[in-house]
Design a protein around this motif. Structure first.
Motif, PDB file in Angstrom:
ATOM      1  N   ARG A  27       0.785  -1.132   0.035  1.00 29.26           N
ATOM      2  CA  ARG A  27      -0.112  -0.084   0.030  1.00 29.26           C
ATOM      3  C   ARG A  27       0.803   1.267   0.016  1.00 29.26           C
ATOM      4  NH1 ARG A  27      -4.127  -1.535   4.642  1.00 29.26           N
ATOM      5  NH2 ARG A  27      -2.323  -2.275   5.325  1.00 29.26           N
ATOM      6  N   LEU A  30       2.188   1.848  -3.470  1.00 27.03           N
ATOM      7  CA  LEU A  30       1.434   2.374  -4.342  1.00 27.03           C
ATOM      8  C   LEU A  30       1.069   3.822  -4.157  1.00 27.03           C
ATOM      9  CD1 LEU A  30      -1.126  -0.849  -4.516  1.00 27.03           C
ATOM     10  CD2 LEU A  30       0.297  -0.144  -6.372  1.00 27.03           C
ATOM     11  N   GLY A  31       1.171   3.925  -2.930  1.00 28.58           N
ATOM     12  CA  GLY A  31       0.615   5.412  -2.304  1.00 28.58           C
ATOM     13  C   GLY A  31       1.858   6.295  -3.141  1.00 28.58           C
ATOM     14  N   ALA A  33       3.675   5.797  -5.625  1.00 27.15           N
ATOM     15  CA  ALA A  33       3.655   5.524  -6.976  1.00 27.15           C
ATOM     16  C   ALA A  33       2.799   6.552  -7.483  1.00 27.15           C
ATOM     17  CB  ALA A  33       3.564   4.008  -7.486  1.00 27.15           C
ATOM     18  N   LEU A  34       1.490   6.602  -6.871  1.00 23.42           N
ATOM     19  CA  LEU A  34       0.497   7.459  -7.309  1.00 23.42           C
ATOM     20  C   LEU A  34       0.900   8.955  -7.172  1.00 23.42           C
ATOM     21  CD1 LEU A  34      -2.396   7.773  -8.289  1.00 23.42           C
ATOM     22  CD2 LEU A  34      -2.993   7.646  -5.790  1.00 23.42           C
ATOM     23  N   HIS A  36       3.907  10.094  -7.125  1.00 26.14           N
ATOM     24  CA  HIS A  36       4.951  10.493  -8.279  1.00 26.14           C
ATOM     25  C   HIS A  36       4.100  10.922  -9.608  1.00 26.14           C
ATOM     26  CE1 HIS A  36       7.871   9.193  -5.706  1.00 26.14           C
ATOM     27  NE2 HIS A  36       8.799   9.821  -6.071  1.00 26.14           N
ATOM     28  N   VAL A  37       3.119  10.262  -9.847  1.00 28.81           N
ATOM     29  CA  VAL A  37       2.401  10.337 -11.046  1.00 28.81           C
ATOM     30  C   VAL A  37       1.633  11.815 -10.921  1.00 28.81           C
ATOM     31  CG1 VAL A  37       0.226   9.491 -12.666  1.00 28.81           C
ATOM     32  CG2 VAL A  37       2.064   7.826 -11.859  1.00 28.81           C
ATOM     33  N   VAL A  38       0.998  12.047  -9.832  1.00 31.28           N
ATOM     34  CA  VAL A  38       0.299  13.181  -9.656  1.00 31.28           C
ATOM     35  C   VAL A  38       1.482  14.304  -9.672  1.00 31.28           C
ATOM     36  CG1 VAL A  38      -0.898  14.634  -8.056  1.00 31.28           C
ATOM     37  CG2 VAL A  38      -1.728  12.478  -8.372  1.00 31.28           C
TER      38      VAL A  38
END
Length: 87
Positions: A27, A30-31, A33-34, A36-38
């Motif tokens: 988790r 994934l947090g 990674a999300l 970094h995408v934002v």
């Protein structure tokens, strides 16, 4: 046959997400990674916002976000340079 593969892909993706969300370390990963995408999308949006009056626009799509995501600020500068030189 195409629908069978699509359903199989959807079910396996859902099961992968369930398995990943069961562990705390996954988790957190994934947090990150999300996040970094934002941040990559926000940086591209900021460049488009600043470049708007000068008619300078870098498209906000998967390849450009992935470039900034992997390479960071140097990748963003590379996209700006490519846009300035090539177009």
């Amino acid at each position: 046959m195409r629908d069978v593969w699509l359903v199989l892909f959807a079910v396996s993706s859902l099961l992968l997400v369930v398995v990943l969300l069961r562990r705390k370390a996954s988790r957190r990963w994934l947090g990150y990674a999300l996040l970094h995408v934002v941040v990559a999308a926000f940086l591209l949006y900021f460049v488009n916002l600043v470049g708007g009056p000068y008619d300078f626009h870098i498209p906000l799509n998967i390849p450009t976000v992935a470039t900034v995501l992997v390479l960071g600020v140097p990748g963003l500068l590379m996209l700006v340079g490519l846009k300035a030189v090539l177009f």
